[in-house]
Design a protein around this motif. Structure first.
Motif, PDB file in Angstrom:
ATOM      1  N   LEU A  12       0.812  -1.345  -0.037  1.00 44.06           N
ATOM      2  CA  LEU A  12      -0.020  -0.029   0.244  1.00 44.06           C
ATOM      3  C   LEU A  12       0.900   1.183   0.103  1.00 44.06           C
ATOM      4  N   SER A  13       0.116   2.548  -0.571  1.00 47.75           N
ATOM      5  CA  SER A  13       0.591   3.589  -0.436  1.00 47.75           C
ATOM      6  C   SER A  13      -0.261   4.443   0.242  1.00 47.75           C
ATOM      7  N   PHE A  14      -0.042   5.643   0.706  1.00 46.68           N
ATOM      8  CA  PHE A  14      -0.797   6.573   1.471  1.00 46.68           C
ATOM      9  C   PHE A  14      -0.976   7.878   0.626  1.00 46.68           C
ATOM     10  N   ILE A  15      -1.332   7.744  -0.477  1.00 45.73           N
ATOM     11  CA  ILE A  15      -1.587   9.004  -1.314  1.00 45.73           C
ATOM     12  C   ILE A  15      -2.922   9.349  -1.589  1.00 45.73           C
ATOM     13  N   GLY A  16      -3.298  10.628  -1.489  1.00 48.72           N
ATOM     14  CA  GLY A  16      -4.524  11.107  -1.073  1.00 48.72           C
ATOM     15  C   GLY A  16      -5.346  11.246  -2.407  1.00 48.72           C
ATOM     16  N   LEU A 234       4.577   1.364  -4.734  1.00 46.87           N
ATOM     17  CA  LEU A 234       3.206   1.449  -5.385  1.00 46.87           C
ATOM     18  C   LEU A 234       3.574   2.308  -6.556  1.00 46.87           C
ATOM     19  N   THR A 235       3.670   3.472  -6.603  1.00 41.53           N
ATOM     20  CA  THR A 235       3.812   4.512  -7.618  1.00 41.53           C
ATOM     21  C   THR A 235       4.473   3.976  -8.816  1.00 41.53           C
ATOM     22  N   GLU A 236       5.810   3.761  -8.614  1.00 42.46           N
ATOM     23  CA  GLU A 236       6.454   3.064  -9.946  1.00 42.46           C
ATOM     24  C   GLU A 236       5.995   1.910 -10.524  1.00 42.46           C
ATOM     25  N   ASN A 267      -2.151   7.932  -7.947  1.00 41.75           N
ATOM     26  CA  ASN A 267      -1.310   7.303  -8.810  1.00 41.75           C
ATOM     27  C   ASN A 267      -1.690   5.925  -8.893  1.00 41.75           C
ATOM     28  N   GLY A 268      -2.992   5.469  -8.541  1.00 39.68           N
ATOM     29  CA  GLY A 268      -3.522   4.320  -8.576  1.00 39.68           C
ATOM     30  C   GLY A 268      -3.990   4.038 -10.100  1.00 39.68           C
ATOM     31  N   VAL A 269      -4.179   2.725 -10.335  1.00 37.96           N
ATOM     32  CA  VAL A 269      -4.339   2.088 -11.627  1.00 37.96           C
ATOM     33  C   VAL A 269      -5.717   2.714 -12.379  1.00 37.96           C
TER      34      VAL A 269
END
Length: 284
Positions: A12-16, A234-236, A267-269
């Motif tokens: 997981l990432s914690f991006i808004g 996650l992002t990359e 930055n999710g799919v």
């Protein structure tokens, strides 16, 4: 400590979130030149019930191939994983913590894996945590990916991976081994009872199909190890998947099944595909 749960849900990432997404784990991909739609499904990597939702079964029937994060049907999968299980440069867990903490971890591993830490001293600590994951379940462990593969084979269709096993194993080289070891020590100190309770919470959130709730759950974690390494975890990876998703979807209607945590966020799919001009809509 939720290092393990981050792995279970797909690193997981914690991006808004700037766009509110519907509560759904199944998404239809269409438009932007696609002759037929493809589908995106968010999984949880181990569970007590891997029964496939009717929407997933419908997506399987409507598509002609399956893409997982890695090709789990590769006969050389286990050998490739073993090639990437050791820490680089001869590093050892026993050199990263105090004697007392190493003994604590060793006793914990001996109890739950049937082997002391001395036999696993060169293994990447994050991967050892994954080996313990089935012990967190108060049920026989099942795999959604395995059910997807079974259904795909019954349809005489092929299975592929969005990334190589080697690349996925290298993720555990990108996170400092010392940080991974700290998480393993914390796990040993907390014991599996707490892990089991956390797993119940995670399972309930996954079943809610609320992608933001998944991220919020992880964002409440005291340890920010995964947030600090979101670019690699996650992002990359998501960004590298988009061209492969496009290529596959343009050639053949495809079901893409990845950890649920990869779906939401800036930055999710889902949003990355929308930015490329595709219509990505929840299947209700």
């Amino acid at each position: 400590m939720r290092m393990l749960f981050a792995l279970i849900l797909g690193l997981l990432s914690f991006i808004g979130y700037s766009q509110k997404l519907d509560n759904s784990l199944v998404w239809k991909i269409s438009g932007n030149g696609l002759k037929e739609p493809s589908y995106l499904f968010g999984t949880i990597h181990i569970t007590c019930d891997a029964s496939l939702d009717p929407r997933v079964l419908s997506a399987l029937k409507a598509t002609k191939q399956l893409y997982l994060e890695i090709n789990m049907d590769d006969p050389g999968l286990q050998a490739k994983m073993m090639d990437g299980i050791m820490m680089k440069n001869g590093q050892k867990m026993s050199k990263m913590v105090s004697t007392d903490d190493f003994k604590l971890v060793s006793d914990f591993l001996n109890t739950n894996l049937g082997m002391p830490a001395t036999l696993l001293d060169s293994f990447k600590p994050g991967l050892i945590a994954m080996m313990i994951a089935p012990k967190m379940m108060e049920c026989p462990v099942e795999s959604i990916e395995m059910e997807l593969m079974k259904a795909t084979k019954e349809q005489n269709e092929q299975i592929f991976g969005l990334e190589t096993v080697e690349k996925q194993m290298a993720i555990f080289d990108a996170i400092p081994y010392e940080e991974q070891m700290k998480e393993l020590v914390d796990m040993a100190k907390e014991g599996l009872d707490k892990q089991k309770e956390e797993n119940k919470k995670l399972d309930a959130i996954y079943k809610s199909q609320n992608l933001k709730a998944i991220a919020d759950y992880m964002d409440n974690e005291d340890s920010k190890m995964y947030g600090n390494h979101a670019d690699v975890l996650l992002t990359e990876r998501n960004q590298s998947w988009i061209p492969k998703i496009e290529e596959a979807a343009k050639a053949t209607p495809t079901l893409f099944a990845v950890g649920a945590a990869h779906l939401g966020g800036e930055n999710g799919v889902i949003l990355l595909l929308r930015k490329k001009g595709y219509k990505v809509e929840a299947v209700k």
